[in-house]
Scaffold this motif. Sequence first.
Motif: not given
Ligand code: FDA
Length: 477
Positions: A11, A34, A36-37, A56, A236, A264, A395
Amino acid sequence: MKHLERDVVVIGAGPSGLTAAYELVKAGKSVAVLEARDRVGGRTWTDTMDGATIEIGGQWISPDQTGLYSLIEELGIETFERYKQGKSVYRTEAGEAIIYEGEDFPVGEATVAEMNKLISIMNELAAGMNPDKPWEHPQAEELDKISFHHFLRENSSDEVACNNIGLFIAGGMLTKPAHTFSALQAVLMASSAGSFDNLVDEDFILDRRMKTSMQGVSIAVAGRLPEDTLFLENPVLKLEWSEDGVVAHGADVTVKAQKAVLAVPPNLYNRISYFPPLPRWQHVTHQHQSMGLVIKVHAVYDTPFWREEGLSGTCFGPNHLVQEIYDNTFDGESTGTLVGFISDLEADKIWAMDTDAERKEAILKAMAEFLGEKTLDPKVFYLSDFGSEEWTRGAYATSYDLGGLYRFGPSQNENVGPIYFSSSDLAGEGYQHVDGAVRMGRRNAARILAELDGTSYDESYDGVATLTAPADSKITV
Ligand code: FDA
């Protein structure tokens, strides 16, 4: 409604979920992801705004992030070094912009000495911590009772030194005010990057970027999954579970599986209704991990004008509206891009403004206080606003509130029956970074494989080595 039966349902198609899915498919398991986006990548997201490519979300990689490095090597994704040549700018609390060279902020010898003292205290604490188990640090309990703000002031009476050191973790990483999280949480942030020295060294922690884009990592992994594995626009919101397996309900896909990887961000676990409800301890734990808030500012100019003036584009201004600025020009671009960061209480002020025009004017004025008048007139201006994204809600990442890490941390990575939690925000090394997301994805895949195949899981596996050679025919290389 499509009804699927798979070994594992993942998920969330961010870097953590996709890495888990990739490893499981490599090992021959059937998987459905699965998401969401309408896109993959989660908090990594790249788009084109008025012709300019904008990162972004997450973008930088540091030398210690070997989990992510091993993944991009496997995917054939190259990196390039951030532009670091030239002098930096420091803005004093009185509003003076000072151009400087070297590692130390131009704050006077006494304050530099106090900053170095605080850095060595943090280094020592971080060296005594296993980032996978911060709650086992000999001082964990007492460090989790005191806010990082007060911890710094217990160790130094130099307010400027405290603010400057606070910036590296509060505004710079956890994106929360330093009075809202504990010293233990701050030490974890340092330990997860190898040391506090690494964290305060922008040339280390913000070392390189992906030549494609950071979202490109997730896109590349998704591209290797078999057909009929990834289902976008399928949030989900309902998860049935028992010791025998799960049924995950998306918008138009339902997946019955033996195991689920919940990938997530922890602040969104509560979005899902569980049948039966999760155990009491999980219900409470999940309320204590909350997202920080930061605005990532993108300003694109005809040329990187600061370089012509001998400046790297790197600027620091603790207590200023824009606390950090870096040159964010993509490899080979003739235009110049600056990225700035506005964190927590300062971000509140920006979002309290009535119009986009007001926000733009205030932000560019603050940036111009570092880099001069030319900063006022970018050809592209964009604000990353993950706080308003339904599937992230803040964030960069989540952290515990005061006392939460010691109390709830020890069980954060325990599975609940067939449900495994996977997020960068639950990682030790690479905590809150894409590296941590990758490591957690691999570790959860390894745990699930051990469960499904009746083999043993090596608790010391750090998620760096890939689990299986991509020889399985289900993988598209
Ligand atoms: P992540 O949040 O990326 O993915 C989770 C997924 O689950 C998303 O696609 C979401 O849509 C989905 N989802 C949520 N709820 C759901 C549901 N109920 N059902 C189905 N899908 C669902 N890191 C780094 O290494 N270097 C950097 O420079 C930066 N800088 C940075 C800037 C900004 C603005 C942000 C927001 C973040 C960073 N980061 C970063 C952090 C990095 O982006 C982050 O640690 C990872 O993307 C996390 O990956 P995950 O897969 O854990 O979660």
